[in-house]
Design a protein around this motif. Structure first.
Motif, mmCIF file in Angstrom:
data_model
loop_
_atom_site.group_PDB
_atom_site.id
_atom_site.type_symbol
_atom_site.label_atom_id
_atom_site.label_comp_id
_atom_site.label_asym_id
_atom_site.label_seq_id
_atom_site.Cartn_x
_atom_site.Cartn_y
_atom_site.Cartn_z
ATOM 1 N N TRP A 66 6.872 11.424 -0.371
ATOM 2 C CA TRP A 66 6.028 12.257 0.486
ATOM 3 C C TRP A 66 6.163 11.758 1.931
ATOM 4 O O TRP A 66 6.376 10.551 2.152
ATOM 5 N N GLU A 67 6.036 12.672 2.873
ATOM 6 C CA GLU A 67 6.106 12.274 4.275
ATOM 7 C C GLU A 67 4.796 11.600 4.684
ATOM 8 O O GLU A 67 3.711 11.987 4.229
ATOM 9 N N SER A 68 4.906 10.599 5.541
ATOM 10 C CA SER A 68 3.739 9.849 6.002
ATOM 11 C C SER A 68 4.006 9.361 7.425
ATOM 12 O O SER A 68 5.133 9.486 7.931
ATOM 13 N N PRO A 69 3.001 8.788 8.087
ATOM 14 C CA PRO A 69 3.236 8.234 9.432
ATOM 15 C C PRO A 69 4.272 7.115 9.443
ATOM 16 O O PRO A 69 4.792 6.760 10.509
ATOM 17 N N TRP A 70 4.592 6.559 8.268
ATOM 18 C CA TRP A 70 5.537 5.439 8.178
ATOM 19 C C TRP A 70 6.873 5.868 7.584
ATOM 20 O O TRP A 70 7.703 5.047 7.252
ATOM 21 N N GLY A 71 7.047 7.173 7.455
ATOM 22 C CA GLY A 71 8.274 7.702 6.879
ATOM 23 C C GLY A 71 8.057 8.163 5.450
ATOM 24 O O GLY A 71 6.949 8.056 4.897
ATOM 25 N N ALA A 72 9.097 8.680 4.839
ATOM 26 C CA ALA A 72 8.997 9.169 3.455
ATOM 27 C C ALA A 72 8.787 7.998 2.500
ATOM 28 O O ALA A 72 9.394 6.929 2.649
ATOM 29 N N GLY A 73 7.908 8.226 1.538
ATOM 30 C CA GLY A 73 7.644 7.156 0.574
ATOM 31 C C GLY A 73 6.616 7.589 -0.448
ATOM 32 O O GLY A 73 6.324 8.777 -0.606
ATOM 33 N N ARG A 74 6.046 6.619 -1.116
ATOM 34 C CA ARG A 74 5.008 6.888 -2.120
ATOM 35 C C ARG A 74 4.037 5.703 -2.143
ATOM 36 O O ARG A 74 4.368 4.598 -1.673
ATOM 37 N N PRO A 75 2.843 5.914 -2.687
ATOM 38 C CA PRO A 75 1.822 4.851 -2.624
ATOM 39 C C PRO A 75 2.076 3.703 -3.587
ATOM 40 O O PRO A 75 2.750 3.864 -4.614
ATOM 41 N N GLY A 76 1.505 2.558 -3.250
ATOM 42 C CA GLY A 76 1.451 1.449 -4.199
ATOM 43 C C GLY A 76 0.393 1.748 -5.248
ATOM 44 O O GLY A 76 -0.472 2.612 -5.062
ATOM 45 N N TRP A 77 0.433 1.039 -6.343
ATOM 46 C CA TRP A 77 -0.449 1.305 -7.487
ATOM 47 C C TRP A 77 -1.927 1.107 -7.132
ATOM 48 O O TRP A 77 -2.776 1.935 -7.435
ATOM 49 N N LEU A 79 0.834 -1.200 0.000
ATOM 50 C CA LEU A 79 0.000 0.000 0.000
ATOM 51 C C LEU A 79 0.874 1.256 0.000
ATOM 52 O O LEU A 79 0.484 2.287 -0.545
ATOM 53 N N TRP A 80 2.030 1.161 0.625
ATOM 54 C CA TRP A 80 2.965 2.288 0.713
ATOM 55 C C TRP A 80 4.391 1.750 0.604
ATOM 56 O O TRP A 80 4.711 0.727 1.205
ATOM 57 N N LYS A 81 5.215 2.427 -0.175
ATOM 58 C CA LYS A 81 6.596 1.984 -0.399
ATOM 59 C C LYS A 81 7.561 3.022 0.160
ATOM 60 O O LYS A 81 7.450 4.210 -0.155
ATOM 61 N N SER A 82 8.499 2.564 0.979
ATOM 62 C CA SER A 82 9.474 3.495 1.556
ATOM 63 C C SER A 82 10.337 4.092 0.456
ATOM 64 O O SER A 82 10.593 3.462 -0.571
ATOM 65 N N ALA A 83 10.783 5.320 0.685
ATOM 66 C CA ALA A 83 11.517 6.056 -0.347
ATOM 67 C C ALA A 83 12.915 5.498 -0.545
ATOM 68 O O ALA A 83 13.591 5.108 0.409
ATOM 69 N N LYS A 84 13.313 5.487 -1.824
ATOM 70 C CA LYS A 84 14.696 5.179 -2.171
ATOM 71 C C LYS A 84 15.431 6.497 -2.389
ATOM 72 O O LYS A 84 14.816 7.536 -2.604
ATOM 73 N N ALA A 85 16.728 6.440 -2.350
ATOM 74 C CA ALA A 85 17.526 7.656 -2.489
ATOM 75 C C ALA A 85 17.206 8.387 -3.781
ATOM 76 O O ALA A 85 17.111 7.773 -4.846
ATOM 77 N N GLU A 86 17.024 9.702 -3.680
ATOM 78 C CA GLU A 86 16.840 10.602 -4.823
ATOM 79 C C GLU A 86 15.559 10.333 -5.619
ATOM 80 O O GLU A 86 15.433 10.781 -6.752
ATOM 81 N N GLU A 87 14.603 9.586 -5.030
ATOM 82 C CA GLU A 87 13.320 9.369 -5.703
ATOM 83 C C GLU A 87 12.266 10.289 -5.103
ATOM 84 O O GLU A 87 12.342 10.666 -3.924
ATOM 85 N N ILE A 88 11.287 10.637 -5.902
ATOM 86 C CA ILE A 88 10.196 11.476 -5.427
ATOM 87 C C ILE A 88 9.485 10.770 -4.276
ATOM 88 O O ILE A 88 9.261 9.555 -4.300
#
Length: 468
Positions: free
Chosen positions: A197-208, A186-195
């Protein structure tokens, strides 16, 4: 009575909207990392045709189709083009609108983008975590697939079938993180230099999968009438949408699930690996976009279609017949009489055409049969147009109904232009040459006009022109 084949129940069902006279419809849109290919266009055209028919039948349609503008493919393309992910998305969303406009596709009521709905996505996932349907591991959030008891109901696949080999499709890192190989992100943690967003689980982006659940319910409510998309989205995308949405809301997500058939290239499935994927952006430079639209819109949406030179030529010929019938009737308006004529039989025939058209299209939007009725009407129009005396009332009734029906397939007719002085002079000269039996000169003029895109039709009522 309109009936729709419901993928969820695997049978045709009478369409009963949630709210009388209104339809809430969500169609999965493209991931915008490139120009759309003809497979994307099939879905877009198929459900634009469905929407147009629903509106023709009097429904007020709220039509939502999203853009996935956050994705691994977009990130890769951004690196290749030295752009930001948003710049890539902006570029190809603009291209999508240009290409689909050429195909006669109406814009959706809303075209939501993932980037514009990030707070709602994070809130949605938070609810699933609180209800025990999701869990966080090292900044990633996964959905507990087994907790949703009806998982697999759309695709008719059991959990046991899915379990076989599931772990073999995952990396060791994914297997170590997940409670179960069947769980999905549902949510993927951020990789270096990737777009990110901050969330309760840390920086990341949504799953498809979560994206469509959020945008569909945000714009249309917890339960919608129709959810549609390509056949390839049935599993896992739409299956996961159901699991997420119904776990959060406690209500059915969509009453009717519609899926369009595949497009093949010369009867072979499109595949990037064999290089037979064709972009609409390229096709419409070579083929009249309205022919491409007609080709796709006149096949029943659930059936596969084969894109090749023969099928496009067939579509071109059939579309030309429709336009010629329209041109014939428009031409006869010039000398149609205003007085009433005893043409009630013809007006009754128009009613019959309309009833037959609705009967065919009410059967799960059977556009192949619907366009057959249009061909029959075109033939009747041609026969009437050849009469020595025609009624303006009848011609206008024919033209109005004809345009009403063909616009459902995305067909439009360009306004008839007046002949300029040069063409008028050449036609007059040709008529004089024919009267003098100077057929060589007559043919020369016809060929000259043809080179300019003007086609002449010699009718009992005189010579008229049309653009080829």
């Amino acid at each position: 009575m309109l009936k729709i084949y419901n993928t969820l129940t695997r049978e045709k069902e009478e369409f009963v909207p949630i709210e009388e006279g209104k339809v809430k419809m969500y169609v999965c849109g493209p991931t915008v990392y490139n120009y759309i290919h003809i497979g994307n266009a099939r879905s877009t055209v198929a459900f634009d045709t469905v929407r147009r028919y629903l509106e023709y039948r009097g429904y007020d349609v709220a039509y939502i189709s999203n853009f996935t503008d956050v994705d691994d493919k977009i990130i890769r393309t951004a690196k290749e083009l030295d752009l930001t992910a948003q710049e890539v998305a902006d570029k190809f969303i603009a291209a999508y609108h240009a290409d689909t406009h050429a195909l006669g596709v109406e814009k959706a009521t809303h075209h939501p983008r993932v980037m514009e709905n990030m707070p709602e996505i994070i809130d949605f996932i938070s609810v699933l975590v609180k209800k025990g349907y999701a869990y966080e591991v090292e900044g990633d959030v996964y959905y507990r697939t087994r907790k949703f008891k009806d998982y697999g109901k759309l695709s008719d696949i059991s959990i046991d079938e899915l379990e076989v080999g599931a772990s073999n499709r995952l990396t060791a890192q994914e297997n170590n993180k997940k409670e179960d190989p069947l769980d999905f992100a549902l949510w993927k943690s951020a990789k270096a230099e990737e777009i990110s967003w901050e969330s309760p689980w840390g920086a990341g982006r949504p799953g498809w999968h979560i994206e469509c659940s959020v945008m569909a319910t945000k714009y249309l409510g917890d339960t919608i009438d129709i959810h549609a998309g390509g056949q390839d989205l049935t599993f896992p995308h739409h299956e996961n949408e159901i699991a997420q949405s119904e776990a959060k809301t406690g209500h059915p997500f969509a009453h009717y699930w519609m899926h369009n058939g595949f497009v093949t290239m010369d009867n072979e499935k499109m595949s990037k690996s064999i290089g037979n994927v064709v972009l609409v952006h390229d096709i419409i430079k070579q083929v009249d976009p309205q022919i491409v639209r007609f080709f796709m819109a006149t096949t029943q949406y659930r059936r596969p279609i084969s894109y090749n030179e023969t099928t496009i030529e067939d579509a071109k010929a059939n579309l030309s017949k429709i336009k010629t019938a329209y041109d014939n009737a428009m031409y006869r308006l010039k000398d149609a009489i205003e007085e009433e004529m005893d043409d009630q039989e013809l007006l009754n025939q128009l009613t019959s055409f309309k009833e037959n058209f609705i009967k065919e299209m009410d059967d799960d939007f059977n556009s192949a049969n619907g366009i057959t009725v249009v061909y029959e009407m075109a033939k009747a129009m041609n026969i009437y147009s050849e009469r020595s005396v025609v009624s303006k009332v009848v011609l206008e009734a024919m033209l109005d109904q004809f345009q009403e029906l063909v616009q459902i397939f995305g067909i439009t007719f360009a306004a008839t232009e007046l002949l300029d002085e040069t063409i008028e002079h050449l036609i007059e000269e040709r008529n004089a040459a024919r009267a003098a039996k100077n057929f060589q000169r007559s043919d020369e003029i016809r060929d000259q006009l043809k080179e300019e895109g003007i086609i002449l039709d010699d009718t009992p009522q005189g010579t008229r022109w049309r653009r080829g």
